[in-house]
Design a protein around this motif. Structure first.
Motif, PDB file in Angstrom:
ATOM      1  N   PRO A 502      -7.938  -4.466  -9.558  1.00 24.51           N
ATOM      2  CA  PRO A 502      -9.104  -4.034  -8.767  1.00 24.51           C
ATOM      3  C   PRO A 502      -9.199  -4.726  -7.409  1.00 24.51           C
ATOM      4  O   PRO A 502      -9.647  -4.112  -6.442  1.00 24.51           O
ATOM      5  CB  PRO A 502     -10.290  -4.397  -9.665  1.00 24.51           C
ATOM      6  N   THR A 503      -8.777  -5.982  -7.318  1.00 20.30           N
ATOM      7  CA  THR A 503      -8.882  -6.712  -6.046  1.00 20.30           C
ATOM      8  C   THR A 503      -8.038  -6.066  -4.970  1.00 20.30           C
ATOM      9  O   THR A 503      -8.480  -5.869  -3.827  1.00 20.30           O
ATOM     10  CB  THR A 503      -8.448  -8.177  -6.245  1.00 20.30           C
ATOM     11  N   LEU A 504      -6.795  -5.724  -5.322  1.00 17.91           N
ATOM     12  CA  LEU A 504      -5.887  -5.095  -4.359  1.00 17.91           C
ATOM     13  C   LEU A 504      -6.434  -3.760  -3.885  1.00 17.91           C
ATOM     14  O   LEU A 504      -6.456  -3.477  -2.677  1.00 17.91           O
ATOM     15  CB  LEU A 504      -4.508  -4.916  -5.003  1.00 17.91           C
ATOM     16  N   VAL A 505      -6.882  -2.930  -4.814  1.00 14.32           N
ATOM     17  CA  VAL A 505      -7.357  -1.596  -4.447  1.00 14.32           C
ATOM     18  C   VAL A 505      -8.620  -1.695  -3.595  1.00 14.32           C
ATOM     19  O   VAL A 505      -8.769  -0.963  -2.609  1.00 14.32           O
ATOM     20  CB  VAL A 505      -7.616  -0.752  -5.719  1.00 14.32           C
ATOM     21  N   PRO A 510     -11.380   1.875   0.711  1.00 14.18           N
ATOM     22  CA  PRO A 510     -11.015   2.587   1.947  1.00 14.18           C
ATOM     23  C   PRO A 510     -11.076   1.702   3.191  1.00 14.18           C
ATOM     24  O   PRO A 510     -11.137   2.220   4.302  1.00 14.18           O
ATOM     25  CB  PRO A 510     -12.075   3.672   1.995  1.00 14.18           C
ATOM     26  N   LYS A 511     -11.111   0.379   3.003  1.00 15.19           N
ATOM     27  CA  LYS A 511     -11.314  -0.513   4.156  1.00 15.19           C
ATOM     28  C   LYS A 511     -10.172  -0.407   5.162  1.00 15.19           C
ATOM     29  O   LYS A 511     -10.392  -0.339   6.376  1.00 15.19           O
ATOM     30  CB  LYS A 511     -11.467  -1.953   3.674  1.00 15.19           C
ATOM     31  N   LEU A 512      -8.940  -0.432   4.672  1.00 17.97           N
ATOM     32  CA  LEU A 512      -7.779  -0.416   5.567  1.00 17.97           C
ATOM     33  C   LEU A 512      -7.183   0.976   5.718  1.00 17.97           C
ATOM     34  O   LEU A 512      -6.815   1.388   6.821  1.00 17.97           O
ATOM     35  CB  LEU A 512      -6.706  -1.389   5.040  1.00 17.97           C
ATOM     36  N   LEU A 513      -7.052   1.698   4.623  1.00 17.07           N
ATOM     37  CA  LEU A 513      -6.460   3.036   4.658  1.00 17.07           C
ATOM     38  C   LEU A 513      -7.289   3.983   3.802  1.00 17.07           C
ATOM     39  O   LEU A 513      -7.828   3.585   2.765  1.00 17.07           O
ATOM     40  CB  LEU A 513      -5.023   3.020   4.126  1.00 17.07           C
ATOM     41  N   GLY A 514      -7.379   5.226   4.244  1.00 17.38           N
ATOM     42  CA  GLY A 514      -8.028   6.248   3.443  1.00 17.38           C
ATOM     43  C   GLY A 514      -7.050   6.878   2.469  1.00 17.38           C
ATOM     44  O   GLY A 514      -5.831   6.663   2.541  1.00 17.38           O
ATOM     45  N   VAL A 515      -7.575   7.679   1.564  1.00 15.71           N
ATOM     46  CA  VAL A 515      -6.723   8.342   0.575  1.00 15.71           C
ATOM     47  C   VAL A 515      -5.725   9.264   1.266  1.00 15.71           C
ATOM     48  O   VAL A 515      -4.557   9.358   0.861  1.00 15.71           O
ATOM     49  CB  VAL A 515      -7.592   9.132  -0.430  1.00 15.71           C
ATOM     50  N   GLY A 516      -6.150   9.938   2.343  1.00 14.11           N
ATOM     51  CA  GLY A 516      -5.244  10.831   3.067  1.00 14.11           C
ATOM     52  C   GLY A 516      -4.068  10.096   3.683  1.00 14.11           C
ATOM     53  O   GLY A 516      -2.934  10.603   3.684  1.00 14.11           O
ATOM     54  N   GLU A 517      -4.306   8.910   4.219  1.00 10.32           N
ATOM     55  CA  GLU A 517      -3.205   8.134   4.821  1.00 10.32           C
ATOM     56  C   GLU A 517      -2.240   7.625   3.750  1.00 10.32           C
ATOM     57  O   GLU A 517      -1.013   7.627   3.946  1.00 10.32           O
ATOM     58  CB  GLU A 517      -3.796   6.969   5.624  1.00 10.32           C
ATOM     59  N   PHE A 539       1.329  -0.646  -2.753  1.00 11.08           N
ATOM     60  CA  PHE A 539      -0.007  -0.985  -2.256  1.00 11.08           C
ATOM     61  C   PHE A 539      -0.056  -2.401  -1.681  1.00 11.08           C
ATOM     62  O   PHE A 539      -0.787  -2.654  -0.717  1.00 11.08           O
ATOM     63  CB  PHE A 539      -1.034  -0.829  -3.390  1.00 11.08           C
ATOM     64  N   GLU A 540       0.679  -3.322  -2.282  1.00  8.57           N
ATOM     65  CA  GLU A 540       0.743  -4.681  -1.733  1.00  8.57           C
ATOM     66  C   GLU A 540       1.296  -4.650  -0.305  1.00  8.57           C
ATOM     67  O   GLU A 540       0.768  -5.313   0.596  1.00  8.57           O
ATOM     68  CB  GLU A 540       1.628  -5.566  -2.619  1.00  8.57           C
ATOM     69  N   THR A 541       2.364  -3.876  -0.104  1.00  3.86           N
ATOM     70  CA  THR A 541       2.966  -3.780   1.230  1.00  3.86           C
ATOM     71  C   THR A 541       2.011  -3.122   2.211  1.00  3.86           C
ATOM     72  O   THR A 541       1.873  -3.566   3.366  1.00  3.86           O
ATOM     73  CB  THR A 541       4.275  -2.978   1.148  1.00  3.86           C
ATOM     74  N   ARG A 550      -1.678   1.586  11.586  1.00  2.00           N
ATOM     75  CA  ARG A 550      -2.061   2.631  10.638  1.00  2.00           C
ATOM     76  C   ARG A 550      -1.150   3.849  10.786  1.00  2.00           C
ATOM     77  O   ARG A 550      -1.459   4.918  10.256  1.00  2.00           O
ATOM     78  CB  ARG A 550      -3.524   3.028  10.853  1.00  2.00           C
ATOM     79  N   ASP A 551      -0.045   3.670  11.516  1.00  2.00           N
ATOM     80  CA  ASP A 551       0.953   4.732  11.639  1.00  2.00           C
ATOM     81  C   ASP A 551       1.641   4.893  10.278  1.00  2.00           C
ATOM     82  O   ASP A 551       2.338   3.991   9.812  1.00  2.00           O
ATOM     83  CB  ASP A 551       1.974   4.374  12.720  1.00  2.00           C
ATOM     84  N   THR A 552       1.444   6.032   9.647  1.00  2.00           N
ATOM     85  CA  THR A 552       1.963   6.216   8.286  1.00  2.00           C
ATOM     86  C   THR A 552       3.487   6.212   8.236  1.00  2.00           C
ATOM     87  O   THR A 552       4.076   5.813   7.225  1.00  2.00           O
ATOM     88  CB  THR A 552       1.428   7.530   7.690  1.00  2.00           C
TER      89      THR A 552
END
Length: 677
Positions: A502-505, A510-517, A539-541, A550-552
């Motif tokens: 849970p901590t990682l997620v 959505p703080k750093l990336l959204g689901v779409g990204e 997710f760690e990376t 935020r460039d995918t």
């Protein structure tokens, strides 16, 4: 503790205490009353419950009530033999039910024992045994039926889970019932033994210790013992009856009483025939005329009423059906259901139906289940439901595969034939119908069953039609799995990972990336055949590098470097040197110099002629690898890899582009050329 927990604990504890501590007769009367009440509640519950699993705890209830009843038997025995008085309930059952007659009481008791032991218990035991056996034997078929419905989209994953759980509960219930019936059977035997012991012991105590005449002692203690036996066996008989009702219950749609009445008295002509027969017997035989004729006339009148009611119901149904059809015609056409697009569809002609029909021995549905499992294990993502449909517009042996409603591939098979493919080293040819394998478009032959053994002995790869379709479908899914990954699928993956991390997620979404990204990154990986099963590392990376960019596309490259062990294991065997092609540093510099960054992402500004010349050089160098029977792999520097891959993917679909940072240190490479142009 809950009140129900306390009540259940006291019930079990009381049964144990009654076996040890002598009870006053008034307490015994109360407990016997409670015992009869519980038995009646159980019987009526079993009668009116709609489904057997609604009383899944019945085997445990049987055990509890049996031990409670035996403890009361022991307590009453103590009072009968010790005080010659077992309370008002036992005395009433012995005198009133037995007609205050020793012989009548004994006969009634023996009849109850015989009915319970030889009729109800024996039948219930046999039914429970057979039901348990057939339920366990039917489990594999029911599981396959659920998988088939799931694959065809008839049910959802949640419904399939509930049905599987229900099958498990049914097998556990009927297996437990098979053993639980033995409790009631043993209780009847124990009651019979206790009765005889009480009679013999009571007579001995009355004559030897109470100075009674043997006739008086027999009369007193036998009536008390018979009363004790009756007050115990009547609840036991009720519970035995409940057991028989439960294991023979078949209806799940309505109350048991409605089913019985409808099935017994639902056919008017049967009532006419029975009523006429009774009237005939009452008229021409010495049987009571008024009684038989009255019952016969009542049955005939009842049959007439049922027939009239059925006719009215049929007319009402026809009227309602007509009104519904008219209303449906007047109603504007609903096209909502037509707007749904299935992610994956397999349509086939009528000649292929036997391969998908379980009743005809087809196993295509089972293979579809295995495909979904195989791809999930291989790529780490859930494959959408694969819809199977027959299509009479296709040729009988033709099938097509659609992705999001659009046909992407097709194939044709010969039923009762096998496809033989030469792996490259077989020199002797066999006769057959020339064709092409649909997945990889390799030359092949259709051969008959009689040729199969010979073809395999020569070294040909021989596959049956279901395997051809399954392999083709698997390759199409692998190719298009990236576009099939939806935001909802990504959300499921996020939720699954959140249960353990849970901590990682919480840090990433959505703080750093959204689901779409995140979806774009995962799609980039899947598009090049990289498994996303190690979602924790991915997710760690992303959490490490998302604060910077935020460039995918760039984030995808970071993730690929993290997954270098998996990439190396996929493309580079550990036990031999892998032949590859490298990219000229001058071309790398030229590519990087033509990169233009925009808010929508980066793109190349190279001239089309220049791109074409680089592609020609790539084809020339990779042809060396193809001639060696190797995969086309080009090694580039990390910063160039994604741009070079984008440039070549429209021209060279099977080209594998890997950067130096994505190769494990243990991998041994051998360069066979360099792309220069």
């Amino acid at each position: 503790m809950k009140k129900s927990d306390i009540g259940l604990g006291l019930y079990i504890l009381a049964a144990i205490v009654f076996l040890i501590v002598p009870l006053p007769s008034i307490v015994l009367d109360a407990m016997l009353c409670i015992n009869i009440s519980i038995a009646m509640v159980i019987m009526f519950d079993a009668l009116f419950v709609k489904e057997v699993l609604d009383m899944a705890a019945f085997p445990t209830i049987l055990l509890f009530t049996t031990i409670f009843r035996i403890s009361l038997n022991v307590s009453s025995t103590k009072l009968i033999l010790g005080e010659g008085d077992a309370g008002q309930v036992v005395e009433t059952f012995g005198s009133f039910v037995g007609g205050d007659n020793l012989i009548i009481g004994i006969i009634v008791f023996i009849i109850l024992i015989l009915v319970q032991f030889m009729v109800i218990n024996k039948g219930s035991e046999r039914v429970a045994e057979v039901t348990a056996r057939f339920t366990l034997d039917a489990m594999p078929g029911k599981q396959m039926a659920i998988d088939a419905d799931l694959n065809t989209g008839a049910i959802s994953d949640e419904e399939a889970k509930l049905r599987r759980e229900k099958i498990q509960q049914e097998s556990s219930f009927f297996g437990s019932m098979d053993g639980a019936v033995k409790y009631v059977k043993g209780d009847a035997v124990a009651g019979l033994i206790i009765t005889f012991v009480n009679i013999i012991g009571g007579i001995a105590i009355g004559v030897m210790m109470g100075n009674m005449e043997i006739g008086d002692a027999m009369n007193k203690y036998t009536i008390l013992t018979i009363g004790d036996g009756l007050v115990s066996q009547i609840p036991s008989l009720l519970i035995s009856l409940a057991t028989g009702i439960l294991v023979t219950k078949a209806s799940k749609e309505a109350d048991f009483s409605d089913i019985l009445v409808r099935q017994l008295f639902g056919i008017p002509k049967v009532l006419y025939m029975v009523g006429g027969a009774l009237c005939f017997l009452g008229t021409v035989t010495p049987l009571p005329f008024l009684l038989f004729c009255a019952v016969g006339i009542m049955l005939i009148v009842t049959g007439r009423a049922i027939a009239k009611r059925a006719g009215v119901a049929e007319i009402v149904e026809e009227v309602e059906t007509g009104e519904e059809e008219a209303e449906e015609m007047r109603r504007p056409e609903s096209v909502v259901s037509l707007l749904h697009v299935d992610p994956i569809e397999l349509e086939f002609g009528y000649g292929i139906i036997p391969l998908a029909d379980v009743n005809q021995g087809g196993d295509l549905l089972d293979r579809v289940v295995m495909i979904r499992r195989q791809v999930a294990l291989e790529l780490g993502t859930e494959v959408p439901i694969i819809r199977l449909r027959d299509n009479i517009q296709l040729n009988p042996n033709q099938y097509i595969i659609k992705i999001k409603g659009i046909q992407v591939s097709e194939g044709e098979i010969l039923f009762d034939h096998y496809m033989a493919m030469n792996p490259g080293f077989v020199e002797e040819e066999i006769s057959g119908i020339p064709t092409f394998e649909p997945s990889f478009h390799l030359p092949a032959l259709w051969i008959t069953e009689s040729q199969r053994e010979r073809a395999e002995s020569l070294g040909y790869t021989v596959v049956d039609p279901p395997s051809i379709i399954a392999t083709h479908l698997t390759e199409i899914i692998r190719t298009h799995i990236a576009e099939l990954l939806t935001r909802q699928d990504v959300q499921k993956l996020v939720n699954n990972l959140k249960e353990t991390n849970p901590t990682l997620v919480d840090e990433l979404v959505p703080k750093l990336l959204g689901v779409g990204e995140i979806q774009k990154v995962l799609r980039n990986l899947l598009a090049e055949g990289i498994s996303i099963r190690d979602l924790l590392s991915i997710f760690e990376t992303l959490a490490d590098h998302a604060p910077i960019t935020r460039d995918t596309d760039v984030l995808t490259e970071y993730v690929r470097q993290t997954l270098k062990r998996a990439i190396s294991n996929k493309y580079f065997p550990a036990d031999e040197a892998t032949s590859v092609v490298t990219l000229d540093p001058k071309i790398e510099q030229e590519i990087m110099g033509s990169v233009k960054q925009t808010e929508q992402g980066a793109y190349l500004t190279l001239e089309p002629e220049r791109i074409r010349s680089i592609i020609n050089a790539v084809e020339e160098e990779t042809s060396k690898l193809e001639n060696m029977g190797k995969s086309s792999i080009i090694i580039t520097s990390p910063i160039v890899r994604m741009y070079f891959k984008k440039m070549t993917e429209d021209y060279l679909k099977d080209l594998i582009v890997v950067s130096y940072s994505e190769i494990d240190s243990s991998v041994e490479l051998q360069s066979v050329g360099m792309v220069t142009a």
